[in-house]
Design a protein around this motif. Structure first.
Motif, short mmCIF file in Angstrom:
data_model
loop_
_atom_site.label_atom_id
_atom_site.label_comp_id
_atom_site.label_asym_id
_atom_site.label_seq_id
_atom_site.Cartn_x
_atom_site.Cartn_y
_atom_site.Cartn_z
N MET A 4 0.76 -1.07 -0.08
CA MET A 4 -0.07 -0.13 0.07
C MET A 4 0.96 1.30 -0.03
SD MET A 4 -3.11 -1.06 -0.01
CE MET A 4 -4.05 0.37 0.65
N ALA A 5 1.89 1.49 0.87
CA ALA A 5 2.82 2.53 0.77
C ALA A 5 3.30 2.57 -0.38
CB ALA A 5 3.67 2.38 2.04
N VAL A 50 3.35 6.05 -2.72
CA VAL A 50 4.76 6.53 -3.09
C VAL A 50 4.67 6.65 -4.61
CG1 VAL A 50 7.00 6.45 -3.06
CG2 VAL A 50 5.70 6.14 -1.14
N PHE A 51 4.42 5.65 -5.40
CA PHE A 51 4.41 5.50 -6.83
C PHE A 51 3.71 6.73 -7.49
CE2 PHE A 51 2.75 4.06 -10.81
CZ PHE A 51 3.90 4.29 -11.45
N LEU A 52 2.32 6.74 -7.11
CA LEU A 52 1.17 7.54 -7.58
C LEU A 52 1.59 9.08 -7.26
CD1 LEU A 52 -2.07 5.72 -6.55
CD2 LEU A 52 -0.82 5.91 -8.72
N SER A 100 -5.13 11.92 -10.82
CA SER A 100 -6.61 11.77 -10.47
C SER A 100 -6.77 10.26 -9.77
CB SER A 100 -7.40 11.61 -11.76
OG SER A 100 -7.13 10.70 -12.74
N GLY A 101 -5.93 9.32 -10.37
CA GLY A 101 -6.11 8.00 -9.79
C GLY A 101 -5.47 7.99 -8.51
N LEU A 102 -4.63 8.84 -8.08
CA LEU A 102 -4.17 9.16 -6.73
C LEU A 102 -5.35 9.62 -5.74
CD1 LEU A 102 -1.91 9.07 -4.50
CD2 LEU A 102 -1.20 11.49 -5.16
N PHE A 104 -7.46 6.80 -5.27
CA PHE A 104 -6.99 5.97 -4.09
C PHE A 104 -7.22 6.49 -2.68
CE2 PHE A 104 -3.07 4.80 -1.48
CZ PHE A 104 -3.26 3.41 -1.67
N VAL A 105 -7.06 7.91 -2.53
CA VAL A 105 -7.25 8.37 -1.06
C VAL A 105 -8.65 8.28 -0.93
CG1 VAL A 105 -7.24 10.63 0.11
CG2 VAL A 105 -5.23 10.05 -1.71
N ILE A 106 -9.75 8.70 -1.64
CA ILE A 106 -11.11 8.50 -1.36
C ILE A 106 -11.35 6.94 -1.10
CG2 ILE A 106 -13.40 8.53 -2.39
CD1 ILE A 106 -12.43 10.69 -4.09
N THR A 107 -10.86 6.11 -1.65
CA THR A 107 -11.13 4.77 -1.23
C THR A 107 -10.65 4.41 0.31
OG1 THR A 107 -10.90 3.91 -3.76
CG2 THR A 107 -11.00 2.40 -1.92
N LEU A 108 -9.35 4.64 0.65
CA LEU A 108 -9.01 4.67 1.77
C LEU A 108 -9.82 5.45 2.89
CD1 LEU A 108 -5.10 5.16 1.34
CD2 LEU A 108 -6.44 2.80 1.60
#
Length: 352
Positions: free
Chosen positions: A65-66, A70-72, A322-324, A327-331
């Motif tokens: 997950m980290a 970091v990649f995004l 936008s994918g990041l 990802f944040v919204i899902t978390l």
């Protein structure tokens, strides 16, 4: 006078005395206590290995997950630094322009609205189906329905998308017209002037399609949770004179609430990240319109799938940004669900 030395008696079978020494006596069998100690030692080794494997799996999940985050963030930094618009409030999406201007306002609105519509439709229906299978339907009927629900969960999303484009969109004309006539005063459930009568390739249609797609997931998990309700609680409620619905309301639903929330979050995760079905049904645009019956809108996943192939370096970086956000919204959604479930510690395992 010399005394004669005593003679050693000779064995008749070995007159020369060359026979080997007798074998040593066999060691005694281990006692019951020793067997117990050995069994405990083997059990401790198994416990240690299992603890190490489970702990390593949990750490590996956190590392993955980290690494994704970091990649995004690293890939999105280039586009965010060059962006001449506000990333959260700009409607336009032109990251490869000169200068680059893009924002996620339209995508965020479309993603949230379509997911909320899907959840509002799917969750009550899924709970009803799960209760019917687990507490109302006879066994001969419940088993085929359960198999059918599980089968629907395995249908690929592109199949749902084709069905939505060829069947659902043409057959929602009447419903959208009725909603515009009788619910148009809410502005949200109405259509703009000059749009009435057009094909309903809008966020409402996307929400209905997503509701059908996440319905099997929520139903399957909720059904298994309801079946685990304590039998003694159900029988006690019935013995006190409760009807079947009162028994379900007082014994089954309180027990299954954490499981239903978890199932809903699984469905919401698929609704937030669905790509092909949404891209097949929705007519995207860069216009933010509060009329959800108007054609247009967009979601994060649909926008990434539609524009990634034709985007250049800065455009791909903007899509990753936008994918990041997705990802944040899902978390955040899953963290909120975990906080809700933790209130019922006796069922969530939070007190373990």
């Amino acid at each position: 006078m010399d005394t004669p030395s005593p003679t050693v008696p000779q064995d008749r079978d070995d007159p020369d005395g060359t026979a080997p020494d007798p074998l040593p006596a066999a060691s005694p069998a281990p006692s019951r206590g020793q067997n117990r100690l050995r069994a405990r030692a083997r059990a401790r080794i198994g416990d240690t290995l299992f603890l190490a494997a489970s702990r390593g799996s949990g750490i590996l999940l956190l590392v993955i997950m980290a690494a994704i985050a970091v990649f995004l963030g690293w890939q999105a930094a280039k586009a965010l630094g060059a962006n001449q618009g506000n990333f959260f409030t700009t409607f336009e999406w032109n990251p490869d322009g000169t200068p680059p201007v893009f924002g996620i306002a339209v995508l965020l609105f479309g993603t949230v609205v379509s997911s909320v519509i899907a959840m509002a439709i799917a969750v009550p229906v899924a709970i009803g189906i799960a209760l019917f299978i687990s507490h109302y339907a006879p066994r001969r009927l419940a088993q085929p329905i359960a198999y059918l629900v599980d089968l629907l969960a395995a249908v690929p999303s592109i199949v749902y998308g084709l069905w939505g484009a060829l069947f659902l969109v043409p057959h929602l004309d009447g419903l959208t017209a009725w909603m515009n006539d009788y619910l148009g005063w809410t502005h949200l459930l109405g259509q703009s002037d000059g749009v009435a009568g057009s094909a309903p390739r809008n966020l409402f249609t996307v929400g209905v399609l997503l509701a059908i797609m996440i319905l099997p997931i929520i139903t399957a998990v909720s059904r298994e949770v309801f079946k685990q309700a304590p039998r003694m609680h159900e029988e006690a409620a019935l013995a006190l004179g409760a009807t079947r619905w009162e028994m379900i309301r007082t014994a089954v639903l309180p027990f299954g609430r954490p499981g239903v929330i978890s199932a809903s979050m699984l469905g919401l995760g698929r609704a937030l990240g669905e790509t092909m079905a949404v891209a097949t049904v929705l007519s995207p645009s860069e216009k933010l319109d509060l009329h959800i019956l108007d054609p247009g809108g967009g979601t994060f996943a649909q926008n990434i799938a539609a524009k990634f192939g034709e985007a250049f370096d800065n455009g791909r970086s903007a899509l990753i940004a936008s994918g990041l956000m997705l990802f944040v919204i899902t978390l955040l959604v899953n963290a909120a669900a975990r906080m809700i479930i933790a209130r019922r510690k006796e069922f969530s395992g939070a007190n373990a």
